[in-house]
Design a protein around this motif. Structure first.
Motif, PDB file in Angstrom:
ATOM      1  N   VAL A 109      22.397  34.104  43.308  1.00  0.00           N
ATOM      2  CA  VAL A 109      23.460  34.840  42.974  1.00  0.00           C
ATOM      3  C   VAL A 109      24.592  34.336  42.004  1.00  0.00           C
ATOM      4  O   VAL A 109      24.091  32.768  41.837  1.00  0.00           O
ATOM      5  N   PHE A 110      24.697  34.881  40.606  1.00  0.00           N
ATOM      6  CA  PHE A 110      26.007  34.485  39.564  1.00  0.00           C
ATOM      7  C   PHE A 110      26.593  34.921  40.144  1.00  0.00           C
ATOM      8  O   PHE A 110      27.372  36.041  39.792  1.00  0.00           O
ATOM      9  N   GLY A 111      28.302  34.095  40.446  1.00  0.00           N
ATOM     10  CA  GLY A 111      29.197  34.301  40.858  1.00  0.00           C
ATOM     11  C   GLY A 111      30.104  34.321  39.670  1.00  0.00           C
ATOM     12  O   GLY A 111      30.873  33.266  39.445  1.00  0.00           O
ATOM     13  N   VAL A 112      30.733  35.118  38.868  1.00  0.00           N
ATOM     14  CA  VAL A 112      31.874  35.063  38.733  1.00  0.00           C
ATOM     15  C   VAL A 112      33.292  36.185  38.550  1.00  0.00           C
ATOM     16  O   VAL A 112      33.277  37.210  39.440  1.00  0.00           O
ATOM     17  N   THR A 113      34.776  36.164  38.672  1.00  0.00           N
ATOM     18  CA  THR A 113      36.201  36.390  39.578  1.00  0.00           C
ATOM     19  C   THR A 113      36.406  36.517  37.865  1.00  0.00           C
ATOM     20  O   THR A 113      36.178  35.929  36.344  1.00  0.00           O
ATOM     21  N   ASN A 114      36.684  37.811  37.208  1.00  0.00           N
ATOM     22  CA  ASN A 114      37.783  38.188  36.132  1.00  0.00           C
ATOM     23  C   ASN A 114      39.129  38.464  36.892  1.00  0.00           C
ATOM     24  O   ASN A 114      39.852  39.077  37.182  1.00  0.00           O
ATOM     25  N   PHE A 115      40.001  36.870  35.748  1.00  0.00           N
ATOM     26  CA  PHE A 115      41.528  36.851  35.890  1.00  0.00           C
ATOM     27  C   PHE A 115      42.012  37.891  35.963  1.00  0.00           C
ATOM     28  O   PHE A 115      43.177  38.778  35.886  1.00  0.00           O
ATOM     29  N   TYR A 116      41.169  38.479  34.566  1.00  0.00           N
ATOM     30  CA  TYR A 116      42.147  39.687  33.961  1.00  0.00           C
ATOM     31  C   TYR A 116      41.686  41.375  34.465  1.00  0.00           C
ATOM     32  O   TYR A 116      42.223  42.131  33.805  1.00  0.00           O
ATOM     33  N   TRP A 151      28.230  29.476  39.855  1.00  0.00           N
ATOM     34  CA  TRP A 151      29.757  29.711  40.110  1.00  0.00           C
ATOM     35  C   TRP A 151      30.184  29.593  38.954  1.00  0.00           C
ATOM     36  O   TRP A 151      30.226  28.219  38.861  1.00  0.00           O
ATOM     37  N   SER A 152      31.043  30.556  38.473  1.00  0.00           N
ATOM     38  CA  SER A 152      31.501  30.564  37.128  1.00  0.00           C
ATOM     39  C   SER A 152      32.552  29.341  37.480  1.00  0.00           C
ATOM     40  O   SER A 152      33.094  30.438  38.023  1.00  0.00           O
ATOM     41  N   THR A 153      33.154  28.849  36.892  1.00  0.00           N
ATOM     42  CA  THR A 153      34.427  27.749  37.336  1.00  0.00           C
ATOM     43  C   THR A 153      35.348  27.254  36.018  1.00  0.00           C
ATOM     44  O   THR A 153      35.048  27.002  35.633  1.00  0.00           O
ATOM     45  N   VAL A 154      36.629  26.908  36.937  1.00  0.00           N
ATOM     46  CA  VAL A 154      37.380  25.734  35.378  1.00  0.00           C
ATOM     47  C   VAL A 154      37.383  24.904  36.369  1.00  0.00           C
ATOM     48  O   VAL A 154      38.322  25.119  37.686  1.00  0.00           O
ATOM     49  N   PRO A 155      38.413  23.358  36.591  1.00  0.00           N
ATOM     50  CA  PRO A 155      39.068  22.289  37.003  1.00  0.00           C
ATOM     51  C   PRO A 155      40.007  23.321  37.944  1.00  0.00           C
ATOM     52  O   PRO A 155      40.674  23.816  37.282  1.00  0.00           O
ATOM     53  N   SER A 156      40.758  22.210  38.136  1.00  0.00           N
ATOM     54  CA  SER A 156      41.655  22.236  38.199  1.00  0.00           C
ATOM     55  C   SER A 156      43.292  22.017  37.590  1.00  0.00           C
ATOM     56  O   SER A 156      43.669  20.944  37.232  1.00  0.00           O
ATOM     57  N   SER A 157      44.249  22.800  36.996  1.00  0.00           N
ATOM     58  CA  SER A 157      45.807  22.518  36.060  1.00  0.00           C
ATOM     59  C   SER A 157      46.474  21.995  36.492  1.00  0.00           C
ATOM     60  O   SER A 157      46.787  21.181  36.247  1.00  0.00           O
ATOM     61  N   ALA A 158      46.335  22.041  37.873  1.00  0.00           N
ATOM     62  CA  ALA A 158      47.770  21.329  38.191  1.00  0.00           C
ATOM     63  C   ALA A 158      47.158  20.175  38.654  1.00  0.00           C
ATOM     64  O   ALA A 158      48.057  19.033  38.616  1.00  0.00           O
ATOM     65  N   ILE A 159      46.453  19.662  39.200  1.00  0.00           N
ATOM     66  CA  ILE A 159      45.683  17.936  39.378  1.00  0.00           C
ATOM     67  C   ILE A 159      45.510  17.219  37.736  1.00  0.00           C
ATOM     68  O   ILE A 159      46.179  16.994  37.594  1.00  0.00           O
ATOM     69  N   LEU A 160      44.769  18.092  36.587  1.00  0.00           N
ATOM     70  CA  LEU A 160      44.757  17.865  35.604  1.00  0.00           C
ATOM     71  C   LEU A 160      46.183  17.351  35.155  1.00  0.00           C
ATOM     72  O   LEU A 160      46.439  16.853  34.302  1.00  0.00           O
ATOM     73  N   SER A 161      47.253  18.615  35.020  1.00  0.00           N
ATOM     74  CA  SER A 161      48.928  17.968  34.583  1.00  0.00           C
ATOM     75  C   SER A 161      49.627  17.770  35.096  1.00  0.00           C
ATOM     76  O   SER A 161      50.966  17.194  35.318  1.00  0.00           O
ATOM     77  N   GLY A 162      48.855  16.773  36.428  1.00  0.00           N
ATOM     78  CA  GLY A 162      50.329  16.552  37.833  1.00  0.00           C
ATOM     79  C   GLY A 162      51.152  17.334  37.476  1.00  0.00           C
ATOM     80  O   GLY A 162      52.315  16.744  38.425  1.00  0.00           O
ATOM     81  N   GLY A 163      50.560  18.557  38.198  1.00  0.00           N
ATOM     82  CA  GLY A 163      51.467  19.968  38.665  1.00  0.00           C
ATOM     83  C   GLY A 163      52.086  20.054  37.300  1.00  0.00           C
ATOM     84  O   GLY A 163      52.955  21.002  38.205  1.00  0.00           O
ATOM     85  N   ARG A 164      52.299  19.696  36.656  1.00  0.00           N
ATOM     86  CA  ARG A 164      53.133  19.934  35.098  1.00  0.00           C
ATOM     87  C   ARG A 164      53.411  21.116  34.330  1.00  0.00           C
ATOM     88  O   ARG A 164      54.086  22.575  34.381  1.00  0.00           O
ATOM     89  N   LEU A 165      51.752  21.773  34.574  1.00  0.00           N
ATOM     90  CA  LEU A 165      51.185  22.988  34.408  1.00  0.00           C
ATOM     91  C   LEU A 165      50.171  23.845  34.889  1.00  0.00           C
ATOM     92  O   LEU A 165      48.872  23.289  35.004  1.00  0.00           O
ATOM     93  N   VAL A 166      50.713  24.274  35.984  1.00  0.00           N
ATOM     94  CA  VAL A 166      49.552  24.945  36.939  1.00  0.00           C
ATOM     95  C   VAL A 166      49.443  26.752  36.579  1.00  0.00           C
ATOM     96  O   VAL A 166      50.584  26.621  36.626  1.00  0.00           O
ATOM     97  N   SER A 167      48.515  26.439  35.897  1.00  0.00           N
ATOM     98  CA  SER A 167      48.124  28.033  35.743  1.00  0.00           C
ATOM     99  C   SER A 167      47.286  28.860  37.094  1.00  0.00           C
ATOM    100  O   SER A 167      45.971  28.899  37.512  1.00  0.00           O
ATOM    101  N   GLN A 168      47.307  30.157  37.061  1.00  0.00           N
ATOM    102  CA  GLN A 168      46.628  30.700  38.508  1.00  0.00           C
ATOM    103  C   GLN A 168      44.541  31.763  37.306  1.00  0.00           C
ATOM    104  O   GLN A 168      43.693  31.655  37.989  1.00  0.00           O
ATOM    105  N   VAL A 169      45.197  31.080  36.754  1.00  0.00           N
ATOM    106  CA  VAL A 169      43.795  31.734  35.368  1.00  0.00           C
ATOM    107  C   VAL A 169      42.997  30.526  36.127  1.00  0.00           C
ATOM    108  O   VAL A 169      41.471  30.395  35.830  1.00  0.00           O
TER     109      VAL A 169
END
Length: 311
Positions: free
Chosen positions: A76-83, A115-133
């Motif tokens: 499976v190639f898995g991807v979801t589209n935030f848009y 799985w096409s993915t990205v890391p956690s914005s919350a972890i990267l920014s220490g909770g300051r910049l949290v994007s549901q993307v």
């Protein structure tokens, strides 16, 4: 002769899934493609059917749809589209869609889930910049790790194709000048750039190709899918180098999508993928030849803008 592998490709009429589906379809001796889409009657879906894909109507929010679509699939190639409108109106839907895919893959005994993915914005920014993307995809990644589904994770970069699909590049004929318009990203911000049509597809196929012999190394491995870090000014230089036209950069104030704005502010503050070496040596070891900004400008951007290639 080895049996052909049936691969379900999510988002098969989109940029990511479409590129994967088309590349696999060019290798019919190895792969059979089941193209998953909400609208099998659309022109892109019909084009895939003409190329030999089994086009199947699937709504990722409906578990029974997903379970049926993944039956018999090796990969499976898995991807979801935030848009996707369903997700924009209900951001938590992206996580539910991804987990529906994981559950269906487990039930179907899928051997290789990319799985096409990205890391956690919350972890990267220490909770300051949290994007549901970012967060929806990250939570699905965690779920895959928890369930033990055999998988490889592709960390995507910033797409070169956005210059075309989001109209970030405009040629002003009266000025004989190209303008690069992009929201929020500063001219000095380095982005990890990815040519989806050429490179994400090639990396995905390479994972499927090597899974049989390198399963232990690839299982739950994170692969960084970018060929270089570039600033907007670097991209403008490529446009000038390839087309001979001057190129200026303009920063727009917003994307008009709050979660995407947060993501771009994250890029300005944190960059993309920290100190990770780009290109990723593990991608290169799979035999993938990555394409650079000049390749993209020559093959996609210049024709899109109606400009000749001079360099």
């Amino acid at each position: 002769m080895a049996a052909k592998k049936l691969i379900a490709v999510c988002g098969a009429t989109g940029n990511q899934g479409g590129s994967v589906a088309k590349l696999l379809l060019r290798n019919p001796e190895q792969y059979v493609v089941r193209a998953l889409t909400r609208d099998p009657t659309s022109a892109p879906a019909q084009a895939l059917a003409t190329l030999g894909a089994d086009v199947v109507r699937v709504d990722l929010t409906v578990p029974t749809d997903v379970n049926e679509a993944l039956q018999g699939c090796w990969g499976v190639f898995g991807v979801t589209n935030f848009y996707d409108p369903k997700i924009k109106d209900d951001p938590e839907s992206e996580e539910r869609q991804g987990k529906n895919l994981v559950d269906a893959a487990l039930a179907a005994g899928v051997r290789c889930f990319v799985w096409s993915t990205v890391p956690s914005s919350a972890i990267l920014s220490g909770g300051r910049l949290v994007s549901q993307v970012y967060e929806g995809k990250y939570h699905v990644t965690q779920y895959i790790q928890e369930t033990g589904l055999p998988a490889t994770f592709l960390y995507t970069g910033n797409f070169y194709e956005n210059m075309v699909y989001r109209s970030h590049m405009v040629y002003h004929r009266d000025k004989d000048q190209v303008e690069f318009l992009q929201p929020i990203v500063k001219e000095t911000t380095e982005l990890a750039m990815l040519y989806v049509e050429k490179d994400l597809s090639a990396i995905t196929k390479a994972v499927f190709d090597h899974w049989g012999t390198e399963h232990a190394e690839l299982n739950h491995k994170f692969l960084y899918c970018a060929n270089a870090r570039l600033t907007p000014l670097d991209i403008c230089e490529s446009v000038k180098r390839v087309t001979g036209k001057s190129c200026v950069y303009t920063v727009l104030p917003t994307t008009h999508v709050p979660d995407r704005d947060i993501m771009l502010h994250l890029y300005n503050e944190m960059g993309m993928y920290g100190a990770q070496e780009i290109p990723d040596e593990h991608v290169l070891k799979l035999g993938v030849r990555l394409h650079d900004i000049d390749d993209f400008v020559r093959s996609r951007l210049a024709p899109h803008l109606g400009l000749p290639v001079v360099g």
